[in-house]
Design a protein around this motif. Sequence first.
Motif, PDB file in Angstrom:
ATOM      1  N   THR A 186       0.837  -1.191   0.000  1.00  0.00           N
ATOM      2  CA  THR A 186       0.000   0.000   0.000  1.00  0.00           C
ATOM      3  C   THR A 186       0.878   1.250   0.000  1.00  0.00           C
ATOM      4  O   THR A 186       1.778   1.390   0.835  1.00  0.00           O
ATOM      5  CB  THR A 186      -0.916   0.016   1.241  1.00  0.00           C
ATOM      6  OG1 THR A 186      -1.693  -1.189   1.260  1.00  0.00           O
ATOM      7  CG2 THR A 186      -1.852   1.211   1.204  1.00  0.00           C
ATOM      8  N   ARG A 187       0.621   2.148  -0.948  1.00  0.00           N
ATOM      9  CA  ARG A 187       1.398   3.384  -1.061  1.00  0.00           C
ATOM     10  C   ARG A 187       0.502   4.553  -0.662  1.00  0.00           C
ATOM     11  O   ARG A 187      -0.465   4.878  -1.360  1.00  0.00           O
ATOM     12  CB  ARG A 187       1.911   3.557  -2.489  1.00  0.00           C
ATOM     13  CG  ARG A 187       2.811   2.415  -2.954  1.00  0.00           C
ATOM     14  CD  ARG A 187       3.256   2.621  -4.387  1.00  0.00           C
ATOM     15  NE  ARG A 187       3.990   3.884  -4.543  1.00  0.00           N
ATOM     16  CZ  ARG A 187       4.441   4.332  -5.720  1.00  0.00           C
ATOM     17  NH1 ARG A 187       4.208   3.633  -6.831  1.00  0.00           N
ATOM     18  NH2 ARG A 187       5.103   5.471  -5.791  1.00  0.00           N
ATOM     19  N   TYR A 188       0.821   5.156   0.458  1.00  0.00           N
ATOM     20  CA  TYR A 188      -0.009   6.241   0.975  1.00  0.00           C
ATOM     21  C   TYR A 188       0.482   7.581   0.431  1.00  0.00           C
ATOM     22  O   TYR A 188       1.598   8.017   0.714  1.00  0.00           O
ATOM     23  CB  TYR A 188       0.019   6.250   2.509  1.00  0.00           C
ATOM     24  CG  TYR A 188      -0.617   5.018   3.109  1.00  0.00           C
ATOM     25  CD1 TYR A 188      -2.001   4.864   3.114  1.00  0.00           C
ATOM     26  CD2 TYR A 188       0.163   4.006   3.656  1.00  0.00           C
ATOM     27  CE1 TYR A 188      -2.586   3.736   3.651  1.00  0.00           C
ATOM     28  CE2 TYR A 188      -0.417   2.882   4.190  1.00  0.00           C
ATOM     29  CZ  TYR A 188      -1.792   2.747   4.194  1.00  0.00           C
ATOM     30  OH  TYR A 188      -2.372   1.627   4.724  1.00  0.00           O
ATOM     31  N   GLU A 189      -0.391   8.206  -0.341  1.00  0.00           N
ATOM     32  CA  GLU A 189      -0.130   9.525  -0.901  1.00  0.00           C
ATOM     33  C   GLU A 189      -1.412  10.348  -0.756  1.00  0.00           C
ATOM     34  O   GLU A 189      -2.487   9.790  -0.564  1.00  0.00           O
ATOM     35  CB  GLU A 189       0.274   9.418  -2.376  1.00  0.00           C
ATOM     36  CG  GLU A 189       1.562   8.633  -2.605  1.00  0.00           C
ATOM     37  CD  GLU A 189       1.876   8.457  -4.084  1.00  0.00           C
ATOM     38  OE1 GLU A 189       0.982   8.740  -4.902  1.00  0.00           O
ATOM     39  OE2 GLU A 189       2.996   8.025  -4.396  1.00  0.00           O
ATOM     40  N   PRO A 190      -1.326  11.681  -0.836  1.00  0.00           N
ATOM     41  CA  PRO A 190      -2.552  12.490  -0.760  1.00  0.00           C
ATOM     42  C   PRO A 190      -3.566  12.038  -1.808  1.00  0.00           C
ATOM     43  O   PRO A 190      -3.266  11.985  -2.997  1.00  0.00           O
ATOM     44  CB  PRO A 190      -2.047  13.914  -1.030  1.00  0.00           C
ATOM     45  CG  PRO A 190      -0.622  13.886  -0.577  1.00  0.00           C
ATOM     46  CD  PRO A 190      -0.118  12.509  -0.923  1.00  0.00           C
ATOM     47  N   LEU A 191      -4.759  11.695  -1.344  1.00  0.00           N
ATOM     48  CA  LEU A 191      -5.767  11.085  -2.215  1.00  0.00           C
ATOM     49  C   LEU A 191      -7.041  11.926  -2.213  1.00  0.00           C
ATOM     50  O   LEU A 191      -7.580  12.259  -1.153  1.00  0.00           O
ATOM     51  CB  LEU A 191      -6.079   9.661  -1.718  1.00  0.00           C
ATOM     52  CG  LEU A 191      -7.204   8.904  -2.415  1.00  0.00           C
ATOM     53  CD1 LEU A 191      -6.861   8.662  -3.874  1.00  0.00           C
ATOM     54  CD2 LEU A 191      -7.465   7.577  -1.712  1.00  0.00           C
ATOM     55  N   ASN A 192      -7.521  12.254  -3.399  1.00  0.00           N
ATOM     56  CA  ASN A 192      -8.793  12.963  -3.563  1.00  0.00           C
ATOM     57  C   ASN A 192      -9.872  11.922  -3.843  1.00  0.00           C
ATOM     58  O   ASN A 192      -9.876  11.275  -4.886  1.00  0.00           O
ATOM     59  CB  ASN A 192      -8.694  13.970  -4.716  1.00  0.00           C
ATOM     60  CG  ASN A 192      -9.949  14.815  -4.837  1.00  0.00           C
ATOM     61  OD1 ASN A 192     -11.067  14.312  -4.809  1.00  0.00           O
ATOM     62  ND2 ASN A 192      -9.765  16.116  -4.972  1.00  0.00           N
ATOM     63  N   ILE A 193     -10.799  11.755  -2.902  1.00  0.00           N
ATOM     64  CA  ILE A 193     -11.799  10.701  -3.032  1.00  0.00           C
ATOM     65  C   ILE A 193     -12.722  10.944  -4.214  1.00  0.00           C
ATOM     66  O   ILE A 193     -13.227  10.001  -4.843  1.00  0.00           O
ATOM     67  CB  ILE A 193     -12.618  10.559  -1.723  1.00  0.00           C
ATOM     68  CG1 ILE A 193     -13.452   9.272  -1.748  1.00  0.00           C
ATOM     69  CG2 ILE A 193     -13.500  11.783  -1.515  1.00  0.00           C
ATOM     70  CD1 ILE A 193     -12.632   8.002  -1.825  1.00  0.00           C
ATOM     71  N   HIS A 194     -12.935  12.207  -4.603  1.00  0.00           N
ATOM     72  CA  HIS A 194     -13.821  12.484  -5.730  1.00  0.00           C
ATOM     73  C   HIS A 194     -13.166  12.101  -7.053  1.00  0.00           C
ATOM     74  O   HIS A 194     -13.856  11.711  -8.007  1.00  0.00           O
ATOM     75  CB  HIS A 194     -14.236  13.954  -5.722  1.00  0.00           C
ATOM     76  CG  HIS A 194     -15.024  14.330  -4.496  1.00  0.00           C
ATOM     77  ND1 HIS A 194     -14.712  15.401  -3.710  1.00  0.00           N
ATOM     78  CD2 HIS A 194     -16.098  13.725  -3.913  1.00  0.00           C
ATOM     79  CE1 HIS A 194     -15.569  15.466  -2.708  1.00  0.00           C
ATOM     80  NE2 HIS A 194     -16.412  14.460  -2.809  1.00  0.00           N
TER      81      HIS A 194
END
Length: 348
Positions: A186-194
Amino acid sequence: MYRRLMEHLTTAVLLLDDELRLRWMNPAAEALLAISLGRVKKHRLPSLLAEDDGMSAVLAKARDDQHPFTQREVRLALFGGAAATVDYTVTPLSATELLVEMEPRDRLLRISREEALLNRQEAIKVLSRGLAHEVKNPLGGIRGAAQLLERDLDDPALKEFTRVIVEEADRLRDLVDSMLGPNQVTRYEPLNIHKVLERVRTLLVAETPGVTIERDYDPSLPDFPGDEAQMIQAVLNVARNAVEAMTEAGTESPSLLLRTRARRQFTLGAERHRLVCEVALIDNGPGIPESLEETLFYPMVSGRADGSGLGLSIAQGILHQHQGLIECESRPGHTEFRLLIPLERRHD
């Protein structure tokens, strides 16, 4: 003085007369029942509820017998369409006064339900990994033996059988890998759910043009740490499950609503989060059979004849990796999956 104390209690307190008319209630009761004392004073308490789950009879019995009664996990339906689960105690103060104390239980019941769901999912994960290990080792041996046998066979017809063994071994291996969910880190980066939802919507429109896909987004939702590819897979698995259920049931005018909301001071399992992203996928399909509700997120469990039973299990696993979970409520004509994801990450 005593009234001031009751006004600051978090427990809902109501005072009724012998006709079950409301004399007084504290602010906690106003918040619980979504009514104000000024508007409903002198109204009978049962008339303020759409359904009271037998409360009227209990109040009358306490008044007539002059004996206190306590009821647990009573479901009250309010006229605004909301509902509340409460524990309540009714105590006769005199022949003409009843004291009613209500303690809301919805949050505690939801925490208990979510903790049980998380525990079940963790047990399934351990079982699945153990099963995968036990299955994949002999599969590798079977595949290798079939390949060696194929080299020593002269008859092409017999080689066809060895190829079937190899192909079926590969199919079972892929199935076991699917049970374990995503195998990439899993690569955690800033994610825009839209952005995720728009990608899913584009895929669904291309795959199922007969289904109406509607959107109701909260544009104020901030980005959160997440893996975009995995989140797309999780949302797509849930959405496809809904679309396939509607298609198979022949739902008239099938529709799917994608909705986002921010939930403040929200509890997931036993942990309270300052801010949680809620992604709701709501369809107007046939609903989920009651027999499947408890095992809906188990691997290899499906309500469709041709379903693999892995889509929802994988989606739940991805949400767990993001410290969230998936909830579901269903009735005929309305099924709602809620993906709940903390907007701040916990530092373990």
